[in-house]
Design an enzyme around this catalytic site. Sequence first.
Site, mmCIF file in Angstrom:
data_model
loop_
_atom_site.group_PDB
_atom_site.id
_atom_site.type_symbol
_atom_site.label_atom_id
_atom_site.label_comp_id
_atom_site.label_asym_id
_atom_site.label_seq_id
_atom_site.Cartn_x
_atom_site.Cartn_y
_atom_site.Cartn_z
ATOM 1 N N ARG A 261 -2.876 -3.832 4.858
ATOM 2 C CA ARG A 261 -1.900 -2.959 4.197
ATOM 3 C C ARG A 261 -1.955 -1.571 4.806
ATOM 4 O O ARG A 261 -3.023 -1.018 5.054
ATOM 5 C CB ARG A 261 -2.168 -2.877 2.693
ATOM 6 C CG ARG A 261 -1.959 -4.214 1.992
ATOM 7 C CD ARG A 261 -2.130 -4.132 0.508
ATOM 8 N NE ARG A 261 -2.077 -5.460 -0.076
ATOM 9 C CZ ARG A 261 -2.336 -5.740 -1.354
ATOM 10 N NH1 ARG A 261 -2.686 -4.763 -2.184
ATOM 11 N NH2 ARG A 261 -2.261 -6.969 -1.810
ATOM 12 N N ARG A 276 -9.801 1.425 -1.024
ATOM 13 C CA ARG A 276 -8.427 1.317 -0.523
ATOM 14 C C ARG A 276 -8.468 1.270 1.002
ATOM 15 O O ARG A 276 -8.508 2.294 1.662
ATOM 16 C CB ARG A 276 -7.600 2.505 -1.021
ATOM 17 C CG ARG A 276 -6.097 2.252 -1.026
ATOM 18 C CD ARG A 276 -5.362 3.420 -1.642
ATOM 19 N NE ARG A 276 -5.644 3.570 -3.049
ATOM 20 C CZ ARG A 276 -5.028 2.921 -4.024
ATOM 21 N NH1 ARG A 276 -4.056 2.068 -3.715
ATOM 22 N NH2 ARG A 276 -5.333 3.122 -5.289
ATOM 23 N N GLU A 348 -8.894 -1.508 -11.014
ATOM 24 C CA GLU A 348 -8.273 -2.816 -10.845
ATOM 25 C C GLU A 348 -9.016 -3.659 -9.824
ATOM 26 O O GLU A 348 -9.365 -3.184 -8.737
ATOM 27 C CB GLU A 348 -6.825 -2.631 -10.397
ATOM 28 C CG GLU A 348 -6.094 -3.939 -10.113
ATOM 29 C CD GLU A 348 -4.910 -3.765 -9.195
ATOM 30 O OE1 GLU A 348 -4.546 -4.753 -8.532
ATOM 31 O OE2 GLU A 348 -4.364 -2.645 -9.102
ATOM 32 N N SER A 351 -4.707 -8.605 -10.090
ATOM 33 C CA SER A 351 -3.415 -8.582 -10.784
ATOM 34 C C SER A 351 -2.894 -10.005 -10.837
ATOM 35 O O SER A 351 -2.831 -10.682 -9.799
ATOM 36 C CB SER A 351 -2.398 -7.696 -10.055
ATOM 37 O OG SER A 351 -2.573 -6.344 -10.362
ATOM 38 N N ARG A 390 -13.545 -5.325 -3.592
ATOM 39 C CA ARG A 390 -13.758 -4.619 -4.854
ATOM 40 C C ARG A 390 -14.824 -5.308 -5.704
ATOM 41 O O ARG A 390 -15.527 -4.644 -6.461
ATOM 42 C CB ARG A 390 -12.439 -4.483 -5.611
ATOM 43 C CG ARG A 390 -11.468 -3.563 -4.884
ATOM 44 C CD ARG A 390 -10.372 -3.023 -5.768
ATOM 45 N NE ARG A 390 -9.577 -2.036 -5.049
ATOM 46 C CZ ARG A 390 -8.698 -1.207 -5.614
ATOM 47 N NH1 ARG A 390 -8.507 -1.261 -6.929
ATOM 48 N NH2 ARG A 390 -8.026 -0.344 -4.887
#
Length: 427
Positions: A261, A276, A348, A351, A390
């Site tokens: 990403r 991130r 988070e 999801s 994570r």
Amino acid sequence: MHDIRAIRENPDAFDEALHRRGLPPLAATLLGLDDSRKSAVSAAQANQERRNALAKEIGGAKKAKDEARASALMAEVAQLKEEAPALDTAQTQAGTALDETLAAIPNRPNPEVPEGADAHGNVEYRRFEAKRPQLATGRQHFEIGEASGLMDFEAATRMSGARFVVLKGHLARLERALGQFMLDLHTGEHGYTEVAPPLMVRDEAMFGTAQLPKFRDDQFAVREHWLIPTAEVPLTNLIRESILTEEELPLRFTALTPCFRAEAGSAGRDTRGMLRQHQFNKVELVSITTPAESAHEHERMLGSAEAVLKKLDLPYRIMTLCTGDMGFASQKTYDIEVWMPGQETFREISSCSVCGDFQARRMNARYRAKDGKAVNFVHTLNGSGVAVGRALIAVMENYQNPDGSVTVPSALKAYMGGIDRIEGHTV
């Protein structure tokens, strides 16, 4: 992608759904574009039909040796042929204008999704308290990793730039162990089929899962391909342009892949550490099901993702995302947020979203009902089961010890060769 026929049948309901998303009414605009498309199609069809009729008349005139009439009719055909390319172009342009406008509109939220403008409108669904004592505070993962010599951001920056990391020794093995543990759990206990998908996909696949066109700047392009931002893209596209049988459903896929990403919209956010990154590993869950079963499948998928954190004995909470915070393709999303003692907050880690037929329409994925007659669009769901990087951070921060070591969770010891803890400089 939205169904223009459904919008025409109930434009007020469509605009109300957009209002819940914080968007202006668009039904009238869309119906106007559809009317223009229909007019262009009708004009092109009328031109072709008239040419077909004239061809028969010309044959009759020639048979009757009426050369004057045949000549006049042929002149009209020539004129119609000259007009045809412009009519075809108008038809294509009108269809493209409608399709592009529809493709830029997010999915409609389910009625039970809470309304809100941003993350402050999210609502807690439930939480899990770890059996082991929960750390209220502690060092952040990058402090633990750098002090141990097993997490090297400087080397990664020298070769790749910002938002990359090099893991070494037992820390690298811990990341690998987490991914393998998750795959074994989802395939062995949760009924998912493991898939090893391509890491590069074409435009059509990215459009199908709604990464394109809206999120083009968030992706990495490699010549005529895109590096996958998540395995959701290839796993969901396994059923593109196909008609399944209802008996085949549900289909459940899982994959452990690197994800890529650009993080275009996150300048200045989480610049330290692994939270991130441009490249990270994630175990993805994808379900393909019928409309009647999609809500139940959503809860089931959530439970599968939760099981990872329960077995790792990590404290977490589940948030139902509000209309202003959930993703573009989602009808309803649960975020699982794991406790991070180093940041003293929840972050988070997964999801889980139900997309209805939104993605299926974009990739023309359908199923034939048991009666053998009706063909409908499938419903698609996707979720992280979970983000490996994570999870690594969460384990490091929740299992950290005062001496700088990290205790290996019991669920991972078999994957770590029986190692109980990760010590510094165990390269």
